[in-house]
Design a protein around this motif. Structure first.
Motif, mmCIF file in Angstrom:
data_model
loop_
_atom_site.group_PDB
_atom_site.id
_atom_site.type_symbol
_atom_site.label_atom_id
_atom_site.label_comp_id
_atom_site.label_asym_id
_atom_site.label_seq_id
_atom_site.Cartn_x
_atom_site.Cartn_y
_atom_site.Cartn_z
ATOM 1 N N THR A 238 -5.157 -6.991 -3.093
ATOM 2 C CA THR A 238 -4.962 -5.664 -2.493
ATOM 3 C C THR A 238 -4.790 -4.605 -3.572
ATOM 4 O O THR A 238 -5.417 -3.536 -3.521
ATOM 5 N N MET B 287 -7.136 -1.677 -2.223
ATOM 6 C CA MET B 287 -6.615 -0.310 -2.129
ATOM 7 C C MET B 287 -7.651 0.710 -2.593
ATOM 8 O O MET B 287 -7.864 1.743 -1.952
ATOM 9 N N ILE C 113 0.825 -1.211 0.000
ATOM 10 C CA ILE C 113 0.000 0.000 0.000
ATOM 11 C C ILE C 113 0.858 1.259 0.000
ATOM 12 O O ILE C 113 0.495 2.274 -0.618
#
Length: 495
Positions: free
Chosen positions: A266, A271, A202
């Motif tokens: 993700t 995200m 991230i």
């Protein structure tokens, strides 16, 4: 000398919780020494509360001894050392005189407490809190450094130091997603480093080259919420791999699949989704305080103590962290801290209304310093909650203080706290906002004074029935602190 004092405190506590062999685990948070016990019936609650260093006790899944911020971090290592020394010396816990009866009593206490505090919602929120609570010391330290850096920047002092302080204050926040991922995997039974590895995606700068949902990703998109979701997914992927992957290749295949599958989900899902949720949280909080103003502050400040009693305040921790990540501060915390101000005002009114009850007045005098600093357990469980009505009038004080701060948010003077954890006077060094340090300090101080005054007035005039005053205003009246009820995560200093 201080080390001797901390060791003496630990030595005084140890026999009162049943000795070294009655302890299965030891930990501490911001204000409490948390002990997991083999036999609850071996604990001497009244003797523990009578120790000068002990501010109160709280029973949850662990037995929690409130020592206050700073003290608990120094006493815990001494306590751990004494436990190890006692076990090495073959020290045994005190044996009950009637083992069967006391064991049955202890089992009944444990079962009753577990039934009250083990609802699915509370258990889940407690686990979420366990992810973020270990991060609070770093949030506080970096928040204070950020505040100091802001002062230097605005005054033009020590210009060569400002970039260094900015780096120190911002470094942790830039990587907080990794720590959240690590703690999430640890809390839910996965491999912590794999949770951290997935969450690190991230904050990786290279995600700017990736296109998802028709837009380029940005580093930090999704923040702590995305990190929590990514690591939670990684735990479940890892469990599936452990179940189906042969042991001979487990060390190679399981970590690879865990990071790969969770990482792809993700990048191409979590995200973006978590980023949308985080943006919505920030927008909702800003709108609530700018549009709702005094009313929003009244509701938030007035309901926080009941939320604490129910254990539902833990749901706010990720929200606070998200707001700090987005704007540099959480505007909700100063408002919620007004609950502690109402509690202090209520306690002062109780002190004035029972001039002949020396035991209760002594309890209040000993608990007030901690209350002013935002440690609420001694006043809650030693004074207001056992008495009943003063707990309600304390909420009135919190509502008034919250309305005061909410009004200034609506008038264009928003501010917040750069870290979660402290409240009361301890929150002053963490205040931040676009209006500048002076107005922020003045508004927060005004909110505290409003909470104190409203809590005092409401309790003085409406906090007692005639029968309550007759029963309490005497030297023979029982001290409420003698038997505070069990609770679920009440600390105002652990929101």
């Amino acid at each position: 000398m201080s080390t001797d004092k901390n060791r003496a405190t630990a030595a005084a506590i140890l026999p009162l919780v049943g000795g070294p062999d009655n302890i299965s685990s030891i930990a501490h948070c911001m204000t409490r020494l948390r002990i997991a016990l083999h036999d609850r019936s071996l604990v001497d609650d009244e003797a523990l509360r009578a120790l000068p260093a002990v501010l109160g006790v709280v029973e949850d899944e662990t037995y929690q001894i409130v020592l206050g911020p700073g003290t608990v971090a120094r006493v815990t290592p001494e306590f751990e050392a004494l436990v190890e020394e006692g076990r090495a010396a073959g020290h045994l816990p005190r044996t009950p005189v009637t083992a069967g009866e006391l064991a049955a009593q202890g089992a009944a206490l444990k079962e009753a407490q577990r039934a009250r505090n083990s609802t699915p919602v509370k258990l889940f929120l407690r686990r979420i809190a366990n992810i973020f609570v270990p991060l609070i010391p770093a949030l506080i330290g970096c928040g204070i450094i950020a505040g100091l850096n802001g002062v230097l920047l605005n005054t033009g002092w020590l210009p060569t130091v400002v970039p260094a302080l900015a780096a120190i204050a911002s470094g942790f926040m830039s990587l907080i997603a990794v720590f959240v991922g690590y703690n999430t995997a640890k809390e839910f039974g996965g491999t912590p480093i794999l949770g951290g590895a997935v969450a690190a995606i991230i904050v990786f700068p290279g995600v700017t080259k990736i296109d998802a949902f028709g837009q380029h990703l940005s580093p930090g998109q999704g923040g702590v919420l995305g990190a929590l979701a990514a690591a939670f997914l990684a735990v479940h992927v890892e469990r599936l791999c452990r179940r189906w992957v042969p042991e001979s290749v487990d060390a190679l295949v399981t970590p690879t699949l865990t990071v790969l599958v969770s990482g792809l989900v993700t990048i191409f899902g979590l995200m973006f989704l978590a980023g949308e949720v985080a943006t919505a949280i920030g927008s909702a909080a800003t709108w609530l305080l700018s549009a709702g103003g005094a009313f929003a502050g009244l509701v938030l400040g007035g309901l926080f103590l009941p939320l604490v009693m129910l254990g539902l305040h833990q749901a706010l921790i990720p929200i606070h962290t998200t707001l700090i990540e987005q704007t540099g501060h959480t505007a909700l915390l100063p408002i919620l801290a007004m609950a502690g101000a109402g509690q202090v005002g209520a306690a002062l009114a109780v002190y004035c209304r029972v001039p002949h009850n020396r035991s209760l007045r002594t309890t209040i005098k000993s608990a007030l310093p901690a209350g002013f600093l935002g440690v609420g357990e001694p006043l809650i469980y030693g004074v207001s909650l056992p008495l009943g009505r003063p707990f309600v009038t304390a909420c009135v004080g919190g509502a008034a203080g919250g309305a005061f701060i909410g009004l200034f948010n609506q008038l264009g003077a928003p501010f917040g706290a750069t870290a979660i954890g402290p409240s009361g006077w301890a929150l002053f060094p963490l205040l931040d906002g676009p209006s500048g340090l002076g107005p922020n300090l003045a508004i927060y101080a005004g909110g505290l004074l409003t909470g104190y005054l409203a809590g005092f007035v409401a309790t003085y005039f409406f906090g007692f029935t005639r029968q309550m005053l007759t029963d309490l205003d005497t030297d023979q009246a029982p001290t409420p602190a003698a038997a505070p009820p069990a609770a679920t995560e009440p600390s105002l200093a652990e929101i």
